[in-house]
Design a protein around this motif. Structure first.
Motif, PDB file in Angstrom:
ATOM      1  N   SER A 255      -0.119  -1.689  17.047  1.00  0.00           N
ATOM      2  CA  SER A 255       0.178  -1.487  18.461  1.00  0.00           C
ATOM      3  C   SER A 255       1.463  -2.185  18.918  1.00  0.00           C
ATOM      4  CB  SER A 255      -0.988  -1.989  19.328  1.00  0.00           C
ATOM      5  OG  SER A 255      -1.178  -3.378  19.150  1.00  0.00           O
ATOM      6  N   ILE A 256       2.049  -3.040  18.067  1.00  0.00           N
ATOM      7  CA  ILE A 256       3.230  -3.804  18.486  1.00  0.00           C
ATOM      8  C   ILE A 256       4.438  -3.597  17.583  1.00  0.00           C
ATOM      9  CG2 ILE A 256       1.832  -5.623  19.566  1.00  0.00           C
ATOM     10  CD1 ILE A 256       2.502  -7.346  17.067  1.00  0.00           C
ATOM     11  N   GLU A 257       4.259  -2.930  16.419  1.00  0.00           N
ATOM     12  CA  GLU A 257       5.345  -2.757  15.469  1.00  0.00           C
ATOM     13  C   GLU A 257       5.201  -1.406  14.765  1.00  0.00           C
ATOM     14  OE1 GLU A 257       8.231  -4.616  14.522  1.00  0.00           O
ATOM     15  OE2 GLU A 257       8.441  -2.679  13.536  1.00  0.00           O
ATOM     16  N   PHE A 258       6.233  -0.529  14.892  1.00  0.00           N
ATOM     17  CA  PHE A 258       6.114   0.796  14.288  1.00  0.00           C
ATOM     18  C   PHE A 258       6.365   0.762  12.788  1.00  0.00           C
ATOM     19  CE2 PHE A 258      10.643   0.578  15.239  1.00  0.00           C
ATOM     20  CZ  PHE A 258      11.225   1.153  14.124  1.00  0.00           C
ATOM     21  N   ARG A 259       7.041  -0.270  12.304  1.00  0.00           N
ATOM     22  CA  ARG A 259       7.246  -0.401  10.868  1.00  0.00           C
ATOM     23  C   ARG A 259       5.966  -0.943  10.231  1.00  0.00           C
ATOM     24  NH1 ARG A 259      11.573  -2.285  13.600  1.00  0.00           N
ATOM     25  NH2 ARG A 259      13.656  -1.445  13.130  1.00  0.00           N
ATOM     26  N   GLU A 260       5.685  -0.494   9.030  1.00  0.00           N
ATOM     27  CA  GLU A 260       4.476  -0.950   8.336  1.00  0.00           C
ATOM     28  C   GLU A 260       4.821  -1.971   7.251  1.00  0.00           C
ATOM     29  OE1 GLU A 260       2.310   2.354   6.778  1.00  0.00           O
ATOM     30  OE2 GLU A 260       1.351   2.778   8.715  1.00  0.00           O
ATOM     31  N   ALA A 261       3.884  -2.878   7.017  1.00  0.00           N
ATOM     32  CA  ALA A 261       4.018  -3.813   5.904  1.00  0.00           C
ATOM     33  C   ALA A 261       3.892  -3.047   4.593  1.00  0.00           C
ATOM     34  CB  ALA A 261       2.959  -4.900   5.995  1.00  0.00           C
ATOM     35  N   HIS A 262       4.580  -3.530   3.575  1.00  0.00           N
ATOM     36  CA  HIS A 262       4.535  -2.883   2.272  1.00  0.00           C
ATOM     37  C   HIS A 262       4.721  -3.933   1.181  1.00  0.00           C
ATOM     38  CE1 HIS A 262       8.840  -3.052   3.338  1.00  0.00           C
ATOM     39  NE2 HIS A 262       9.036  -3.212   2.033  1.00  0.00           N
ATOM     40  N   VAL A 263       4.421  -3.553  -0.045  1.00  0.00           N
ATOM     41  CA  VAL A 263       4.593  -4.439  -1.194  1.00  0.00           C
ATOM     42  C   VAL A 263       5.924  -4.119  -1.860  1.00  0.00           C
ATOM     43  CG1 VAL A 263       3.687  -5.159  -3.438  1.00  0.00           C
ATOM     44  CG2 VAL A 263       2.112  -4.626  -1.569  1.00  0.00           C
ATOM     45  N   ALA A 264       6.750  -5.153  -2.072  1.00  0.00           N
ATOM     46  CA  ALA A 264       8.044  -4.998  -2.738  1.00  0.00           C
ATOM     47  C   ALA A 264       8.023  -5.807  -4.036  1.00  0.00           C
ATOM     48  CB  ALA A 264       9.178  -5.470  -1.828  1.00  0.00           C
ATOM     49  N   PRO A 265       7.814  -5.158  -5.189  1.00  0.00           N
ATOM     50  CA  PRO A 265       7.784  -5.892  -6.463  1.00  0.00           C
ATOM     51  C   PRO A 265       9.191  -6.329  -6.862  1.00  0.00           C
ATOM     52  CG  PRO A 265       6.711  -3.720  -6.610  1.00  0.00           C
ATOM     53  CD  PRO A 265       7.541  -3.731  -5.363  1.00  0.00           C
ATOM     54  N   THR A 266       9.369  -7.629  -7.090  1.00  0.00           N
ATOM     55  CA  THR A 266      10.656  -8.159  -7.543  1.00  0.00           C
ATOM     56  C   THR A 266      10.435  -9.404  -8.389  1.00  0.00           C
ATOM     57  OG1 THR A 266      10.881  -9.462  -5.505  1.00  0.00           O
ATOM     58  CG2 THR A 266      11.999  -7.326  -5.552  1.00  0.00           C
ATOM     59  N   ASN A 267      11.112  -9.460  -9.525  1.00  0.00           N
ATOM     60  CA  ASN A 267      11.092 -10.661 -10.362  1.00  0.00           C
ATOM     61  C   ASN A 267       9.681 -11.154 -10.664  1.00  0.00           C
ATOM     62  OD1 ASN A 267      13.933 -10.675 -10.254  1.00  0.00           O
ATOM     63  ND2 ASN A 267      13.914 -11.888  -8.365  1.00  0.00           N
ATOM     64  N   ASP A 268       8.795 -10.241 -11.064  1.00  0.00           N
ATOM     65  CA  ASP A 268       7.414 -10.566 -11.445  1.00  0.00           C
ATOM     66  C   ASP A 268       6.567 -11.049 -10.274  1.00  0.00           C
ATOM     67  OD1 ASP A 268       8.674 -11.940 -14.516  1.00  0.00           O
ATOM     68  OD2 ASP A 268       7.887  -9.929 -14.147  1.00  0.00           O
ATOM     69  N   LEU A 269       7.049 -10.868  -9.044  1.00  0.00           N
ATOM     70  CA  LEU A 269       6.279 -11.214  -7.859  1.00  0.00           C
ATOM     71  C   LEU A 269       6.091  -9.979  -6.993  1.00  0.00           C
ATOM     72  CD1 LEU A 269       7.803 -14.627  -6.695  1.00  0.00           C
ATOM     73  CD2 LEU A 269       5.601 -14.250  -7.798  1.00  0.00           C
ATOM     74  N   TYR A 270       5.008  -9.968  -6.239  1.00  0.00           N
ATOM     75  CA  TYR A 270       4.726  -8.887  -5.293  1.00  0.00           C
ATOM     76  C   TYR A 270       4.882  -9.462  -3.891  1.00  0.00           C
ATOM     77  CZ  TYR A 270       2.838  -6.631  -9.447  1.00  0.00           C
ATOM     78  OH  TYR A 270       2.696  -6.098 -10.702  1.00  0.00           O
ATOM     79  N   ARG A 271       5.993  -9.081  -3.239  1.00  0.00           N
ATOM     80  CA  ARG A 271       6.325  -9.625  -1.933  1.00  0.00           C
ATOM     81  C   ARG A 271       5.824  -8.705  -0.831  1.00  0.00           C
ATOM     82  NH1 ARG A 271      10.181 -13.593  -3.092  1.00  0.00           N
ATOM     83  NH2 ARG A 271      11.043 -13.384  -5.188  1.00  0.00           N
ATOM     84  N   VAL A 272       5.208  -9.312   0.188  1.00  0.00           N
ATOM     85  CA  VAL A 272       4.735  -8.553   1.343  1.00  0.00           C
ATOM     86  C   VAL A 272       5.814  -8.604   2.410  1.00  0.00           C
ATOM     87  CG1 VAL A 272       2.985  -8.382   3.146  1.00  0.00           C
ATOM     88  CG2 VAL A 272       2.332  -9.035   0.816  1.00  0.00           C
ATOM     89  N   GLN A 273       6.374  -7.441   2.744  1.00  0.00           N
ATOM     90  CA  GLN A 273       7.508  -7.395   3.654  1.00  0.00           C
ATOM     91  C   GLN A 273       7.348  -6.285   4.700  1.00  0.00           C
ATOM     92  OE1 GLN A 273      10.983  -6.994   1.129  1.00  0.00           O
ATOM     93  NE2 GLN A 273      10.991  -9.177   0.610  1.00  0.00           N
ATOM     94  N   ILE A 274       8.078  -6.439   5.790  1.00  0.00           N
ATOM     95  CA  ILE A 274       8.192  -5.412   6.827  1.00  0.00           C
ATOM     96  C   ILE A 274       9.677  -5.230   7.109  1.00  0.00           C
ATOM     97  CG2 ILE A 274       7.697  -4.788   9.223  1.00  0.00           C
ATOM     98  CD1 ILE A 274       5.157  -6.397   9.066  1.00  0.00           C
ATOM     99  N   GLY A 275      10.116  -3.988   7.201  1.00  0.00           N
ATOM    100  CA  GLY A 275      11.517  -3.708   7.475  1.00  0.00           C
ATOM    101  C   GLY A 275      11.959  -2.455   6.776  1.00  0.00           C
ATOM    102  N   PRO A 276      13.279  -2.185   6.729  1.00  0.00           N
ATOM    103  CA  PRO A 276      14.348  -3.097   7.164  1.00  0.00           C
ATOM    104  C   PRO A 276      14.591  -3.080   8.664  1.00  0.00           C
ATOM    105  CG  PRO A 276      15.300  -1.076   6.331  1.00  0.00           C
ATOM    106  CD  PRO A 276      13.811  -0.960   6.116  1.00  0.00           C
ATOM    107  N   TYR A 277      15.280  -4.135   9.129  1.00  0.00           N
ATOM    108  CA  TYR A 277      15.709  -4.239  10.521  1.00  0.00           C
ATOM    109  C   TYR A 277      17.230  -4.147  10.574  1.00  0.00           C
ATOM    110  CZ  TYR A 277      10.959  -5.770  11.469  1.00  0.00           C
ATOM    111  OH  TYR A 277       9.598  -5.824  11.590  1.00  0.00           O
TER     112      TYR A 277
END
Length: 303
Positions: A255-277
């Motif tokens: 209800s406050i952000e039209f972008r959705e969170a997603h998983v960005a795999p990088t360097n053997d890590l799974y990063r939880v991110q929202i964007g880009p802005y």
């Protein structure tokens, strides 16, 4: 005899309410514990505890033993500084008695410590972000190795520890002399080293996050070659842990952000991110909205 019974009751309260005997689960908090389903939205605005000189409770100043280990409460009022891991406790203990005989309020700036006087005050700093808070120590715990303090839910929120469940902190006692002189409020911030999440050791259930606008992570994997700004809410070694946080975020922020969170795999890590802005300022503003809605603190990531 009455005093002995009183000490036994208080010690039992320390074990049960002082968060030392429950097993932690993947979410980073105690079994059957966690935040409220609908926590208040103004947690970041709750002020620090206001230090004042209080009489130490004699029954809580005696040596005691929990899980085969003896603890000797501090009674000399001298400066105390400790570095280690902080955790937090929430709704499971909300409304129960603390070791100090008070009622635990997960929305009050309090904490549990094995040996600091009850009641007393302490400054807690998170080296990863440089953020500091002041809490009132009114409970005993934690009693598991590797953890030195259990923060209330709101105190952990203000330090950005709700998502990770735990994190490195510096605990500094506020002495009666410092309260009398007011020097605790005038002292300069504790020197800390701010680390980027990308440099930290990845853990399965740990969210490596910092205050929005504080820590900046650079990830070199932009396909266009043009740097883009993202909000980052954690870096996981296990994809399932990241996916669980993504699901939680998207349920809360629709209800406050039209972008959705997603998983960005990088360097053997799974990063939880929202964007880009489009800009850093736009990302910062979105991060503030999301933090107010969810209580989860983000960091900026450039990729």
């Amino acid at each position: 005899m009455i005093r002995s019974k009183l000490f036994f009751v208080l010690l039992l309260s320390a074990i049960l309410a002082g968060c030392g005997t429950s097993v932690k689960r993947g979410g980073g908090y105690y079994q059957d514990d966690g935040p409220d389903v609908n926590p208040p939205k103004n947690l970041q605005s709750i002020p620090n505890a206001e230090p004042r000189i209080e009489r130490y409770a004699p029954a809580n100043m005696r040596p005691y033993t929990v899980m085969g280990k003896q603890y000797v409460p501090l009674t000399d009022g001298k400066p105390f500084r400790q570095t280690g891991t902080a955790s937090w406790y929430g709704k499971k203990f909300h409304g129960r008695k603390t070791a100090n005989g008070e009622i635990y309020d997960m929305y009050a700036m309090t904490a549990a410590h094995p040996t600091l006087p009850l009641p007393s005050y302490a400054k807690v700093t998170r080296p990863q972000t440089g953020q500091s808070i002041i809490v009132r120590i009114n409970d005993r715990g934690p009693f598991h190795g590797g953890r030195i303090i259990d923060l209330s839910y709101v105190a952990a929120t203000k330090l950005g520890l709700i998502g990770p469940g735990s994190g490195a902190v510096i605990v500094e006692a506020i002495t009666h002399d410092e309260i009398r002189s007011g020097s605790y409020a005038q002292a300069s911030p504790t020197p800390v080293t701010v680390q980027s999440p990308a440099t930290l050791q990845p853990v399965d259930n740990g969210v490596q996050s910092g205050s929005t606008g504080g820590t900046l992570t650079t990830i070199s994997n932009s396909s266009s070659g043009i740097p883009q700004v993202y909000l980052q809410f954690g870096a996981f070694a296990a994809q399932q842990s990241a996916s669980s946080l993504v699901e939680h975020l998207n349920q809360k922020i629709s209800s406050i952000e039209f972008r959705e969170a997603h998983v960005a795999p990088t360097n053997d890590l799974y990063r939880v991110q929202i964007g880009p802005y489009d800009s850093r300022s736009e990302a910062l503003e979105a991060g503030r909205r999301i933090e107010q809605e969810t209580g989860i603190v983000s960091s900026l990531a450039i990729r």
